[in-house]
Scaffold this motif. Structure first.
Motif, PDB file in Angstrom:
ATOM      1  N   THR A  64      -3.821  48.590  64.831  1.00 21.06           N
ATOM      2  CA  THR A  64      -2.887  48.925  65.914  1.00 21.06           C
ATOM      3  C   THR A  64      -1.569  48.186  65.719  1.00 21.06           C
ATOM      4  O   THR A  64      -0.496  48.741  65.984  1.00 21.06           O
ATOM      5  CB  THR A  64      -3.512  48.596  67.283  1.00 21.06           C
ATOM      6  N   LEU A  65      -1.635  46.956  65.242  1.00 19.94           N
ATOM      7  CA  LEU A  65      -0.421  46.193  64.939  1.00 19.94           C
ATOM      8  C   LEU A  65       0.392  46.906  63.865  1.00 19.94           C
ATOM      9  O   LEU A  65       1.616  47.042  63.998  1.00 19.94           O
ATOM     10  CB  LEU A  65      -0.775  44.781  64.476  1.00 19.94           C
ATOM     11  N   LEU A  66      -0.257  47.380  62.815  1.00 17.09           N
ATOM     12  CA  LEU A  66       0.454  48.086  61.747  1.00 17.09           C
ATOM     13  C   LEU A  66       1.175  49.312  62.303  1.00 17.09           C
ATOM     14  O   LEU A  66       2.339  49.554  61.964  1.00 17.09           O
ATOM     15  CB  LEU A  66      -0.493  48.498  60.628  1.00 17.09           C
ATOM     16  N   HIS A  67       0.522  50.059  63.171  1.00 20.11           N
ATOM     17  CA  HIS A  67       1.169  51.231  63.777  1.00 20.11           C
ATOM     18  C   HIS A  67       2.382  50.820  64.607  1.00 20.11           C
ATOM     19  O   HIS A  67       3.417  51.498  64.567  1.00 20.11           O
ATOM     20  CB  HIS A  67       0.176  52.028  64.623  1.00 20.11           C
ATOM     21  N   ALA A  68       2.281  49.713  65.322  1.00 21.78           N
ATOM     22  CA  ALA A  68       3.412  49.229  66.115  1.00 21.78           C
ATOM     23  C   ALA A  68       4.569  48.809  65.210  1.00 21.78           C
ATOM     24  O   ALA A  68       5.739  49.063  65.519  1.00 21.78           O
ATOM     25  CB  ALA A  68       2.982  48.060  67.001  1.00 21.78           C
ATOM     26  N   VAL A  69       4.247  48.180  64.090  1.00 17.39           N
ATOM     27  CA  VAL A  69       5.278  47.764  63.128  1.00 17.39           C
ATOM     28  C   VAL A  69       5.979  48.993  62.552  1.00 17.39           C
ATOM     29  O   VAL A  69       7.215  49.051  62.487  1.00 17.39           O
ATOM     30  CB  VAL A  69       4.664  46.892  62.010  1.00 17.39           C
ATOM     31  N   ILE A  70       5.204  49.989  62.161  1.00 19.64           N
ATOM     32  CA  ILE A  70       5.782  51.216  61.605  1.00 19.64           C
ATOM     33  C   ILE A  70       6.655  51.910  62.649  1.00 19.64           C
ATOM     34  O   ILE A  70       7.753  52.380  62.337  1.00 19.64           O
ATOM     35  CB  ILE A  70       4.671  52.150  61.085  1.00 19.64           C
ATOM     36  N   ASP A  71       6.179  51.957  63.887  1.00 15.04           N
ATOM     37  CA  ASP A  71       6.974  52.556  64.966  1.00 15.04           C
ATOM     38  C   ASP A  71       8.273  51.793  65.185  1.00 15.04           C
ATOM     39  O   ASP A  71       9.331  52.385  65.413  1.00 15.04           O
ATOM     40  CB  ASP A  71       6.181  52.600  66.275  1.00 15.04           C
ATOM     41  N   ASP A  72       8.210  50.463  65.109  1.00 13.85           N
ATOM     42  CA  ASP A  72       9.409  49.639  65.286  1.00 13.85           C
ATOM     43  C   ASP A  72      10.431  49.928  64.191  1.00 13.85           C
ATOM     44  O   ASP A  72      11.620  50.088  64.470  1.00 13.85           O
ATOM     45  CB  ASP A  72       9.029  48.155  65.286  1.00 13.85           C
ATOM     46  N   ILE A  73       9.965  50.021  62.961  1.00 12.01           N
ATOM     47  CA  ILE A  73      10.856  50.336  61.844  1.00 12.01           C
ATOM     48  C   ILE A  73      11.481  51.714  62.047  1.00 12.01           C
ATOM     49  O   ILE A  73      12.700  51.887  61.884  1.00 12.01           O
ATOM     50  CB  ILE A  73      10.097  50.264  60.497  1.00 12.01           C
ATOM     51  N   ALA A  74      10.663  52.693  62.417  1.00 13.44           N
ATOM     52  CA  ALA A  74      11.166  54.054  62.622  1.00 13.44           C
ATOM     53  C   ALA A  74      12.182  54.107  63.759  1.00 13.44           C
ATOM     54  O   ALA A  74      13.216  54.778  63.637  1.00 13.44           O
ATOM     55  CB  ALA A  74      10.001  55.005  62.908  1.00 13.44           C
ATOM     56  N   THR A  75      11.915  53.399  64.837  1.00 11.38           N
ATOM     57  CA  THR A  75      12.836  53.388  65.976  1.00 11.38           C
ATOM     58  C   THR A  75      14.179  52.769  65.584  1.00 11.38           C
ATOM     59  O   THR A  75      15.240  53.310  65.922  1.00 11.38           O
ATOM     60  CB  THR A  75      12.221  52.605  67.160  1.00 11.38           C
ATOM     61  N   ARG A  76      14.125  51.669  64.849  1.00  5.05           N
ATOM     62  CA  ARG A  76      15.382  51.036  64.424  1.00  5.05           C
ATOM     63  C   ARG A  76      16.151  51.906  63.450  1.00  5.05           C
ATOM     64  O   ARG A  76      17.371  51.998  63.531  1.00  5.05           O
ATOM     65  CB  ARG A  76      15.117  49.666  63.818  1.00  5.05           C
ATOM     66  N   ASN A  77      15.443  52.554  62.554  1.00 10.42           N
ATOM     67  CA  ASN A  77      16.114  53.451  61.598  1.00 10.42           C
ATOM     68  C   ASN A  77      16.744  54.648  62.309  1.00 10.42           C
ATOM     69  O   ASN A  77      17.853  55.059  61.974  1.00 10.42           O
ATOM     70  CB  ASN A  77      15.147  53.915  60.521  1.00 10.42           C
ATOM     71  N   ALA A  78      16.043  55.183  63.291  1.00 19.41           N
ATOM     72  CA  ALA A  78      16.581  56.318  64.059  1.00 19.41           C
ATOM     73  C   ALA A  78      17.838  55.887  64.822  1.00 19.41           C
ATOM     74  O   ALA A  78      18.824  56.651  64.874  1.00 19.41           O
ATOM     75  CB  ALA A  78      15.532  56.848  65.021  1.00 19.41           C
ATOM     76  N   ALA A  79      17.829  54.689  65.354  1.00 17.07           N
ATOM     77  CA  ALA A  79      19.000  54.191  66.084  1.00 17.07           C
ATOM     78  C   ALA A  79      20.189  54.003  65.140  1.00 17.07           C
ATOM     79  O   ALA A  79      21.326  54.287  65.513  1.00 17.07           O
ATOM     80  CB  ALA A  79      18.656  52.875  66.785  1.00 17.07           C
ATOM     81  N   LYS A  80      19.923  53.544  63.913  1.00 16.94           N
ATOM     82  CA  LYS A  80      21.001  53.373  62.933  1.00 16.94           C
ATOM     83  C   LYS A  80      21.633  54.710  62.578  1.00 16.94           C
ATOM     84  O   LYS A  80      22.846  54.835  62.480  1.00 16.94           O
ATOM     85  CB  LYS A  80      20.457  52.714  61.658  1.00 16.94           C
ATOM     86  N   PHE A  81      20.795  55.728  62.372  1.00 18.32           N
ATOM     87  CA  PHE A  81      21.306  57.040  61.992  1.00 18.32           C
ATOM     88  C   PHE A  81      22.010  57.731  63.147  1.00 18.32           C
ATOM     89  O   PHE A  81      22.877  58.575  62.931  1.00 18.32           O
ATOM     90  CB  PHE A  81      20.184  57.921  61.447  1.00 18.32           C
ATOM     91  N   ALA A  82      21.663  57.387  64.376  1.00 20.45           N
ATOM     92  CA  ALA A  82      22.261  58.001  65.552  1.00 20.45           C
ATOM     93  C   ALA A  82      23.680  57.490  65.790  1.00 20.45           C
ATOM     94  O   ALA A  82      24.463  58.142  66.484  1.00 20.45           O
ATOM     95  CB  ALA A  82      21.411  57.758  66.786  1.00 20.45           C
ATOM     96  N   GLN A  83      24.002  56.345  65.231  1.00 14.86           N
ATOM     97  CA  GLN A  83      25.329  55.762  65.474  1.00 14.86           C
ATOM     98  C   GLN A  83      26.393  56.416  64.668  1.00 14.86           C
ATOM     99  O   GLN A  83      26.461  56.865  63.685  1.00 14.86           O
ATOM    100  CB  GLN A  83      25.321  54.265  65.179  1.00 14.86           C
TER     101      GLN A  83
END
Length: 83
Positions: A64-83
């Motif tokens: 479950t921790l690994l999934h949270a880490v992957i989600d965190d990376i994806a969320t940050r990457n999506a925010a970078k591309f949205a800018q």
């Protein structure tokens, strides 16, 4: 050995832990990233085991921790591309 009734504060809810692992993984590629995650997961499994957490529960916490880490990376990457 019996399964324990001990429960832990869910690892995936520990924001500093999730974000810290995510940042390190983002800085690594390929086998370096895999080796880092395997080492981190093993360390956490040992710590949970030494705390009396049942093996299956400990493994579930790490997954479950690994999934949270992957989600965190994806969320940050999506925010970078949205800018």
């Amino acid at each position: 050995m019996c399964d324990s009734n001990i429960s832990v504060f869910p690892l995936h809810r520990r924001r500093k832990l999730v974000e810290g692992i995510a940042r390190v993984l983002e800085s690594k590629n390929g086998e370096d990233a895999n080796a880092f995650w395997r080492s981190t997961a093993t360390t956490i499994l040992v710590q949970l085991s030494e705390s009396g957490i049942a093996p299956r529960l400990a493994e579930q916490e790490v997954r479950t921790l690994l999934h949270a880490v992957i989600d965190d990376i994806a969320t940050r990457n999506a925010a970078k591309f949205a800018q």
